[in-house]
Enzyme design. Structure first.
Site, PDB file in Angstrom:
ATOM      1  N   ASN A   9      -4.442   9.224  41.511  1.00  0.00           N
ATOM      2  CA  ASN A   9      -3.053   9.088  41.062  1.00  0.00           C
ATOM      3  C   ASN A   9      -2.544   7.706  41.427  1.00  0.00           C
ATOM      4  OD1 ASN A   9      -1.841   9.192  43.804  1.00  0.00           O
ATOM      5  ND2 ASN A   9      -2.821  11.203  43.783  1.00  0.00           N
TER       6      ASN A   9
ATOM      7  N   ASP B 269      -4.285  17.575  43.378  1.00  0.00           N
ATOM      8  CA  ASP B 269      -4.266  19.041  43.374  1.00  0.00           C
ATOM      9  C   ASP B 269      -5.577  19.622  42.843  1.00  0.00           C
ATOM     10  OD1 ASP B 269      -1.751  19.519  44.457  1.00  0.00           O
ATOM     11  OD2 ASP B 269      -0.764  19.073  42.551  1.00  0.00           O
TER      12      ASP B 269
ATOM     13  N   LYS C 220       6.242  26.148  52.093  1.00  0.00           N
ATOM     14  CA  LYS C 220       5.189  25.536  52.902  1.00  0.00           C
ATOM     15  C   LYS C 220       5.525  25.548  54.399  1.00  0.00           C
ATOM     16  CE  LYS C 220       3.531  22.724  49.041  1.00  0.00           C
ATOM     17  NZ  LYS C 220       2.669  21.603  48.638  1.00  0.00           N
TER      18      LYS C 220
ATOM     19  N   PHE D  76       6.552  15.907  51.869  1.00  0.00           N
ATOM     20  CA  PHE D  76       7.186  15.088  50.839  1.00  0.00           C
ATOM     21  C   PHE D  76       7.120  15.811  49.506  1.00  0.00           C
ATOM     22  CE2 PHE D  76       6.844  12.211  54.198  1.00  0.00           C
ATOM     23  CZ  PHE D  76       7.718  11.177  53.956  1.00  0.00           C
TER      24      PHE D  76
END
Ligand code: CTP
Length: 389
Positions: free
Chosen positions: A207, A276, A339, A321
């Site tokens: 990314n 991911d 989370k 984040f």
């Protein structure tokens, strides 16, 4: 800007590295600091007074009698937030140790009450001489901070320790002296960069994360007193001063490294842009062109943040984040809960690779702080100060 409203006094001594002081002055100025210079008479043989005057727009004082009143060495000692001597010669280091006041810089240093940041530069034999070593260790005992010289080829043709430290490292140590220390005694783990998911030895899925924000967070965590471990996916960035860096490539590597260090850390800052998905298969050989377009089948990577949220102790602080393309607050709130985080920093997706950063900080008790638009280092400091001060 990080150094906005801060006053930096740069002391320059005589060394072939004296010219690098010009770069240091510009570096502080670009980050918003007001800079003044005192240069020893020997330094002025290497770089002219006019150069420092032109850079700072201020008088450059050298002899202790310089200045309007003859007392400027006392007045200037009261002026800065930080006094940085770079480059510091063996001669000046020896004078600082015994308290000699034969020029403006040494006189000012004796009247200066805070720790001085000292960046030595000299021939490697002079640096390793027991006299210099002893002088440095006495000055360290008095609380002054040294930025160790780098190793490399020296102007005299010899190789070894003695090159002036990197400008960014000198700035980091200077920053350390001006910031509070809420992270003193705390071990801080920071992850950074975008993971790479290879499907052959050359090619990968990744990314656009530059890693800048994670590196800025690591630098600021150090400057706030933390003992910092940076687990980094591949980036082009230099390791911040004082930070231990562990290099990883893929999400699985990062997952393993984070779990290894988890028991020993107090704070976890999960800033990495973890992929991911990863390719289901990996070819040891570089894939050849074929008539048919290849199909890369993907499988899901572990969610590192979620795993830590489940495994962490009550006394460990977990910061995540959320990079979102829309509905920033709702999505960030949801991630914080899902989370099991203590804090989440949310920002809109255009921040990748850009210099400025804005967003929100959400705490598990519902408190929310807005991050005004600012450069990444200032933003990293703002985030850590909002959480730990
Ligand atoms: N993260 C992680 N492991 C992953 C993916 C993300 O630890 N496999 C962490 C990131 O470091 C970041 C946070 O999760 O701190 C949020 O990343 P983001 O990509 O926004 O989260 P996702 O969980 O992938 O979001 P979504 O559920 O919206 O896909």
């Amino acid at each position: 800007m990080l150094w906005k409203d801060k006053k930096v006094l740069v002391g320059v001594t005589g060394s072939i590295a004296s010219y690098k002081a010009c770069e240091l002055i510009r570096h502080f100025q670009k980050k918003g600091a007001e800079v003044r210079v005192t240069a020893t008479p020997s330094a002025l043989e290497f770089v002219g007074k006019l150069t420092f005057k032109a850079l700072t727009g201020e008088e450059v004082l050298s002899d202790w009698r310089d200045g309007k009143t003859g007392l400027e060495h006392i007045f200037w000692a009261r002026w800065p937030d930080v006094f940085v001597i770079a480059p510091a010669s063996a001669n000046t280091i020896a004078k600082l140790r015994i308290g000699l006041t034969d020029n403006f810089l040494t006189s000012l240093a004796l009247a200066y009450e805070k720790p001085i940041v000292i960046a030595p530069a000299m021939n490697t034999k002079m640096y390793k001489n027991p006299a210099t070593k002893e002088n440095i260790s006495v000055l360290k005992e008095r609380g002054h901070l040294f930025v160790e010289p780098a190793e490399g080829e020296l102007a005299c043709g010899e190789e070894g320790e003695g090159k002036l430290a990197n400008i960014e490292d000198i700035e980091t140590v200077a920053l350390y002296t001006v910031l509070p220390k809420p992270l003193k005694g705390k071990k801080v783990l920071v992850t950074a960069g975008g993971t790479r998911e290879h499907f052959d030895p050359i090619r990968y899925i990744s990314n656009a994360s530059s890693g800048q924000m994670g590196y800025a967070l690591a630098k600021m965590a150090y400057a706030l007193g933390g003992d910092v471990i940076l687990i980094s996916a591949p980036t082009c960035l230099k390791t911040p001063y004082g930070v231990k860096r562990i290099d990883v490539v893929s999400a699985i590597d990062m997952y393993e490294a984070v779990l290894k260090y988890l028991p020993e850390v107090d704070v976890i800052i999960m800033n990495a842009a973890v992929a991911d998905f990863r390719p289901k298969t990996f070819s040891k050989e570089k894939l050849k062109k074929a008539k048919e377009s290849p199909v890369v089948e993907l499988e899901t990577n572990p969610d590192i943040l979620k795993t830590i949220g489940e495994k962490k102790r009550e006394d460990q602080i977990l910061i995540g984040f959320a990079a979102e393309s829309s509905n920033l607050i709702e999505n960030a709130k949801d991630k914080l809960k899902r989370k099991k985080l203590d804090v989440i920093v949310g920002n809109l997706l255009d921040v990748f690779s850009k210099e400025t950063h804005k967003g929100i900080i959400l705490f598990k008790d519902g408190k929310m702080v807005e991050i005004p638009p600012m450069d990444k280092e200032s933003s990293a400091l703002f985030i850590l100060e909002s959480i730990f001060l």
